[in-house]
Design an enzyme around this catalytic site. Structure first.
Site, mmCIF file in Angstrom:
data_model
loop_
_atom_site.group_PDB
_atom_site.id
_atom_site.type_symbol
_atom_site.label_atom_id
_atom_site.label_comp_id
_atom_site.label_asym_id
_atom_site.label_seq_id
_atom_site.Cartn_x
_atom_site.Cartn_y
_atom_site.Cartn_z
ATOM 1 N N LYS A 73 0.835 -1.205 0.000
ATOM 2 C CA LYS A 73 0.000 0.000 0.000
ATOM 3 C C LYS A 73 0.878 1.268 0.000
ATOM 4 O O LYS A 73 0.667 2.173 -0.795
ATOM 5 C CB LYS A 73 -0.953 0.000 1.207
ATOM 6 C CG LYS A 73 -1.943 -1.161 1.159
ATOM 7 C CD LYS A 73 -2.917 -1.143 2.317
ATOM 8 C CE LYS A 73 -2.281 -1.422 3.669
ATOM 9 N NZ LYS A 73 -1.617 -2.737 3.771
ATOM 10 N N THR A 74 1.866 1.301 0.893
ATOM 11 C CA THR A 74 2.759 2.463 0.953
ATOM 12 C C THR A 74 3.541 2.579 -0.352
ATOM 13 O O THR A 74 3.724 3.673 -0.899
ATOM 14 C CB THR A 74 3.753 2.304 2.134
ATOM 15 O OG1 THR A 74 2.994 1.996 3.298
ATOM 16 C CG2 THR A 74 4.556 3.551 2.357
ATOM 17 N N ASP A 118 -1.844 6.619 6.288
ATOM 18 C CA ASP A 118 -1.840 5.192 6.602
ATOM 19 C C ASP A 118 -2.765 4.939 7.794
ATOM 20 O O ASP A 118 -2.972 5.835 8.612
ATOM 21 C CB ASP A 118 -0.398 4.785 6.957
ATOM 22 C CG ASP A 118 -0.163 3.298 6.781
ATOM 23 O OD1 ASP A 118 -1.047 2.611 6.252
ATOM 24 O OD2 ASP A 118 0.919 2.821 7.176
ATOM 25 N N THR A 167 -5.849 -1.523 6.844
ATOM 26 C CA THR A 167 -5.854 -2.988 6.922
ATOM 27 C C THR A 167 -7.255 -3.454 7.340
ATOM 28 O O THR A 167 -7.528 -4.643 7.353
ATOM 29 C CB THR A 167 -4.838 -3.467 7.988
ATOM 30 O OG1 THR A 167 -5.054 -2.711 9.172
ATOM 31 C CG2 THR A 167 -3.414 -3.269 7.508
ATOM 32 N N ARG A 226 6.611 -8.265 1.956
ATOM 33 C CA ARG A 226 7.486 -7.830 3.059
ATOM 34 C C ARG A 226 8.156 -9.031 3.722
ATOM 35 O O ARG A 226 9.338 -8.999 4.055
ATOM 36 C CB ARG A 226 6.702 -7.021 4.097
ATOM 37 C CG ARG A 226 7.537 -6.682 5.324
ATOM 38 C CD ARG A 226 6.837 -5.755 6.281
ATOM 39 N NE ARG A 226 6.721 -4.424 5.738
ATOM 40 C CZ ARG A 226 5.619 -3.686 5.805
ATOM 41 N NH1 ARG A 226 4.544 -4.168 6.386
ATOM 42 N NH2 ARG A 226 5.604 -2.488 5.283
HETATM 43 P P1 ADP Z 1 2.111 -1.923 3.255
HETATM 44 O O1 ADP Z 1 2.152 -0.420 3.167
HETATM 45 O O2 ADP Z 1 0.931 -2.522 2.543
HETATM 46 O O3 ADP Z 1 2.261 -2.463 4.648
HETATM 47 P P2 ADP Z 1 4.611 -1.730 1.809
HETATM 48 O O4 ADP Z 1 4.199 -0.925 0.631
HETATM 49 O O5 ADP Z 1 5.378 -1.010 2.876
HETATM 50 O O6 ADP Z 1 3.366 -2.490 2.435
HETATM 51 O O7 ADP Z 1 5.443 -2.986 1.244
HETATM 52 C C1 ADP Z 1 6.383 -3.691 2.024
HETATM 53 C C2 ADP Z 1 7.603 -4.046 1.216
HETATM 54 O O8 ADP Z 1 7.254 -5.079 0.291
HETATM 55 C C3 ADP Z 1 8.136 -2.889 0.343
HETATM 56 O O9 ADP Z 1 9.269 -2.330 0.901
HETATM 57 C C4 ADP Z 1 8.499 -3.501 -0.973
HETATM 58 O O10 ADP Z 1 9.875 -3.727 -1.032
HETATM 59 C C5 ADP Z 1 7.802 -4.831 -0.989
HETATM 60 N N1 ADP Z 1 6.702 -4.865 -1.962
HETATM 61 C C6 ADP Z 1 5.382 -4.697 -1.683
HETATM 62 N N2 ADP Z 1 4.628 -4.847 -2.787
HETATM 63 C C7 ADP Z 1 5.485 -5.132 -3.788
HETATM 64 C C8 ADP Z 1 5.305 -5.405 -5.186
HETATM 65 N N3 ADP Z 1 4.088 -5.453 -5.736
HETATM 66 N N4 ADP Z 1 6.395 -5.626 -5.933
HETATM 67 C C9 ADP Z 1 7.631 -5.630 -5.346
HETATM 68 N N5 ADP Z 1 7.871 -5.389 -4.039
HETATM 69 C C10 ADP Z 1 6.818 -5.136 -3.264
#
Ligand code: ADP
Length: 352
Positions: A73-74, A118, A167, A226
């Protein structure tokens, strides 16, 4: 992307951002939509949304991203900013304690800027109410004074794009949900997509890794990029200590065995819950608190940390009479399920 304290933070399969990840994650984040692996439908929809906004020469509609932690998401919010070539401001629901905090952020945004909020479901109610007007009319009313003499001074805001992440989409109030022009739900990743994530990260980290090691890590990553990146780093450490130039399959299996992550991604806590359910309660049904006592954990830990993964993967089910192990659960711990045990395909709907 908040850093979770406490128990689950120490688990290698914790999907939340931990202190161990915070430095490296930035380096591994894809920077463009093209590099973002998987989630094809969401990617396509966002691509159209961005193209339309670019054509109009205006900020994109407000976007809500929902889905479990660690799925991107981030990352997507940052990609939106770089694709639109706009700055991005990052904050989160719990970081905003007063409506005034949010008003200050909103009034300092520049035209077209992305505001990433977030855990938007944890925004305090007065701040949420202020957001309604800001999202709809790009305006906030600043209240000056108190009591009957108080007056509201309208303050015009630049056109910005709110990207909310949650989430727990179900916890969002409908007035807030309705103000998003587009909602995208991120799903857990397929193993083949996680393998792409791992290969990409390995090359960014300058690591040589064979395909069997990649797929071994992907299979244990619980559908979550992650976790895939974290397991890759632990396997790398193991291979480096062993002095090998290239990470091979046996490095992956040995390292992950050392960290007690099994071939389906269950860790020690997940397995102990499943084992207790099967060995001490003959597969259930058993109440959650009794199960928690049997494994010596808080009810909350079992319910929010181990159970969602076990239920999602069909190892255990929630029924109105309590938790039960499925046939798959029995087989996973090397036991033969008794006759009549429900299988993955006739799992009753969860009761909670
Ligand atoms: P969330 O905000 O949903 O908790 P993040 O965007 O922080 O998740 O993602 C966590 C890590 O996973 C990121 O640092 C990235 O390296 C990896 N990641 C997430 N989605 C992808 C994707 N579609 N392709 C490649 N790497 C990804």
């Amino acid at each position: 992307m908040n850093i979770e304290p406490g128990n689950s933070g120490e688990r290698i399969v914790n999907p939340d951002l931990t202190n161990d990840d915070s430095g490296i994650e930035h380096a591994l984040r894809p920077k463009t939509l093209k590099d973002f692996i998987g989630q094809h439908r969401v990617r396509e929809q966002i691509d159209v949304l961005l193209s339309a906004a670019r054509k109009r020469g205006s900020a994109a509609d407000h976007i809500l991203l929902s889905g479990p932690p660690g799925l991107g998401k981030t990352t997507l919010a940052m990609i939106l900013a770089s694709e639109m070539q706009t700055p991005i401001r990052i904050t989160s629901g719990p970081a905003i304690t007063h409506a005034g905090d949010l008003a200050a952020i909103l009034s300092s945004l520049v035209e077209g800027e992305i505001l990433f909020l977030d855990e938007i479901h944890r925004l305090p109610r007065p701040a949420e109410e202020l957001l309604y007007l800001a999202m709809e009319d790009f305006r906030v009313d600043i209240v000056v004074g108190k009591g009957p003499g108080a007056t509201a001074i309208p303050l015009q805001l630049p056109h910005f794009t709110l990207v909310g992440a949650t989430t727990r989409a179900g916890l969002l109030t409908s007035p807030l949900r309705d103000r998003f022009g587009f909602t995208a739900h991120l799903d857990f990743y397929e193993e083949s997509e996680l393998a792409q994530v791992i290969s990409r990260s390995a090359s960014l980290l300058g690591l040589e890794i064979d395909v069997k090691a990649v797929s071994e890590i992907a299979g244990r990553s619980r559908g979550t990029p992650r976790i895939a990146n974290r397991l890759l780093r632990r396997v790398r450490d193991y291979a480096q200590v062993r002095g090998s130039e290239k990470i091979i399959h046996s490095d992956a299996t040995a390292a992950l065995q050392m960290y007690e992550v099994d071939e389906k991604g269950l860790d020690r806590l997940d397995r102990s819950v499943l084992l207790a359910l099967i060995e001490r309660f003959a597969g259930g049904p058993v109440g959650l608190s009794t199960l928690a006592i049997a494994v010596g954990e808080e009810t909350e830990t079992v319910e929010s940390v181990a159970e969602p993964f076990l239920v999602r993967n069909g190892f255990m089910a929630r029924t109105p009479r309590g938790r039960i192990a499925t046939a798959l659960g029995w087989q996973h711990v090397g036991r033969t399920p008794p006759a009549g045990t429900i299988s993955l395909f006739d799992t009753p709907a969860p009761d909670a």
